[in-house]
Scaffold this motif. Structure first.
Motif, PDB file in Angstrom:
ATOM      1  N   GLU A 264       1.319   4.348  -2.751  1.00  0.00           N
ATOM      2  CA  GLU A 264       0.971   5.787  -2.393  1.00  0.00           C
ATOM      3  C   GLU A 264       2.382   6.526  -2.866  1.00  0.00           C
ATOM      4  OE1 GLU A 264       1.180   5.427   1.880  1.00  0.00           O
ATOM      5  OE2 GLU A 264      -0.987   5.117   1.931  1.00  0.00           O
TER       6      GLU A 264
ATOM      7  N   GLU B 208       0.896  -1.104   0.058  1.00  0.00           N
ATOM      8  CA  GLU B 208      -0.013   0.113   0.101  1.00  0.00           C
ATOM      9  C   GLU B 208       0.823   1.270   0.044  1.00  0.00           C
ATOM     10  OE1 GLU B 208      -2.249  -0.600   3.191  1.00  0.00           O
ATOM     11  OE2 GLU B 208      -3.891  -2.050   2.226  1.00  0.00           O
ATOM     12  N   ARG B 209       1.865   1.160   0.740  1.00  0.00           N
ATOM     13  CA  ARG B 209       2.792   2.311   0.717  1.00  0.00           C
ATOM     14  C   ARG B 209       3.440   2.669  -0.735  1.00  0.00           C
ATOM     15  NH1 ARG B 209       3.872   6.479   0.550  1.00  0.00           N
ATOM     16  NH2 ARG B 209       5.711   7.873   1.483  1.00  0.00           N
TER      17      ARG B 209
ATOM     18  N   GLN C 268       1.347   7.230  -6.561  1.00  0.00           N
ATOM     19  CA  GLN C 268       0.597   8.415  -6.446  1.00  0.00           C
ATOM     20  C   GLN C 268       1.047   9.652  -6.343  1.00  0.00           C
ATOM     21  OE1 GLN C 268      -2.094   6.774  -3.233  1.00  0.00           O
ATOM     22  NE2 GLN C 268      -3.695   6.390  -4.831  1.00  0.00           N
ATOM     23  N   GLU C 269       1.999   9.707  -5.429  1.00  0.00           N
ATOM     24  CA  GLU C 269       2.938  10.810  -5.073  1.00  0.00           C
ATOM     25  C   GLU C 269       3.387  11.400  -6.230  1.00  0.00           C
ATOM     26  OE1 GLU C 269       5.005   9.730  -1.665  1.00  0.00           O
ATOM     27  OE2 GLU C 269       3.306   9.960  -0.522  1.00  0.00           O
TER      28      GLU C 269
ATOM     29  N   GLN D  55      -6.351   1.578  -8.899  1.00  0.00           N
ATOM     30  CA  GLN D  55      -6.308   2.884  -8.462  1.00  0.00           C
ATOM     31  C   GLN D  55      -6.009   3.615 -10.145  1.00  0.00           C
ATOM     32  OE1 GLN D  55      -6.833   4.380  -5.442  1.00  0.00           O
ATOM     33  NE2 GLN D  55      -7.318   2.240  -4.797  1.00  0.00           N
TER      34      GLN D  55
ATOM     35  N   ARG E 122       4.340   6.173   7.675  1.00  0.00           N
ATOM     36  CA  ARG E 122       2.872   5.792   7.946  1.00  0.00           C
ATOM     37  C   ARG E 122       2.954   4.178   8.334  1.00  0.00           C
ATOM     38  NH1 ARG E 122       0.235   8.574   2.644  1.00  0.00           N
ATOM     39  NH2 ARG E 122       1.074  10.501   2.677  1.00  0.00           N
TER      40      ARG E 122
END
Length: 272
Positions: free
Chosen positions: A92, A88-89, A95-96, A127, A260
């Motif tokens: 992310e 999941e990280r 996405q960033e 996603q 996170r």
């Protein structure tokens, strides 16, 4: 001085295995190794382990005998969505980077039969991020890679999936079959992690996943492989290792950061 021929052969083969593919067998693990080697040598038609050792060490010019030995020794146990928070990280991070109009190149090192990279591919697809990513996965085992490319997995590899099959995988005739649109998004390569030239030939990556692999190396090899992986990262790139692994006690060029709830290792921004 080792007087027993079989014990000598096991010692020589353990040294050869570590030298060629990095797997470390401590003395306490030698009985297990001896059993695997004995069964494999018998199946290959050798009268003794010493004969088998000589064949792999001196006569295996094409590397085929070592390849079959690797298939016997490599731990291939993995499953979909293993250690999901780390994946999941990575999503992310993609996405960033996308928000900054950057594509992302990701490598799953020592991918075994590919459940890790295919899980990530499915998560990215959910996603609408998959088109922004280039995925590479590698292993040292020809047999494992053949299974990964085919996208056929054991039903046991589904044990962490939620109730009901997600749309990217289905059970068919006792086999878990991944949507070929995911398997085809991955560039599958045969790479030995201790071969720094082969790793360098893959090119630079923004993210590398090398999870639950370093536990099979001794300390010196851990540092060697960690530095090889660091060199394969772009400045500021991210390495993700297994939750049971740590590089904190080693002097490497990577810095550990907590993000996170996940521990990541980053290559310094000013690295060359």
């Amino acid at each position: 001085m080792i007087s027993d021929p079989e014990e000598l052969a096991v010692t020589l083969l353990a040294q050869l295995i570590e030298r060629r593919i990095g797997l470390h067998y401590a003395v306490r693990d030698r009985p297990i190794l001896a059993g695997k080697l004995r069964d494999h040598a018998d199946a290959e038609g050798f009268d003794s382990l010493l004969d088998f050792y000589r064949s792999v060490e001196y006569d295996d010019l094409g590397g085929e005998r070592l390849n079959t030995l690797v298939d016997v020794l490599i731990v291939g146990e993995t499953y979909f969505l293993r250690e999901r928070p780390g994946l999941e990280r990575v999503v992310e991070i993609v996405q960033e980077r996308r928000s900054r109009h950057l594509s992302t190149r990701i490598w799953s090192a020592a991918c075994a039969t590919g459940e890790e990279i295919l899980s990530l591919a499915a998560m990215l697809a959910e996603q609408n991020l998959l088109e922004d990513v280039r995925l590479v996965a590698s292993d040292v085992s020809d047999r494992q890679l053949a299974r990964a490319r085919k996208g056929h997995h054991t039903l046991r590899s589904l044990r962490l999936l939620p109730d009901g099959m997600p749309p990217w995988i289905r059970a068919q005739d006792g086999v878990a079959v991944v949507d070929p649109r995911l398997t085809q998004r991955v560039d599958w390569r045969k790479v030995n992690l201790i071969d720094s030239a082969a790793v360098a030939a893959l090119g630079p990556f923004d993210v590398i996943l090398c999870r639950n692999v370093l536990i099979y190396f001794d300390d010196a090899m851990v540092v060697r492989v960690a530095e090889t992986l660091a060199d394969a990262l772009v400045p500021g790139g991210t390495l993700l290792i297994g939750t049971s692994e740590s590089l904190l006690r080693f002097a490497t060029s990577l810095r550990c950061v907590e993000s996170r709830g996940t521990f990541l290792y980053r290559r310094h921004e000013n690295a060359r």
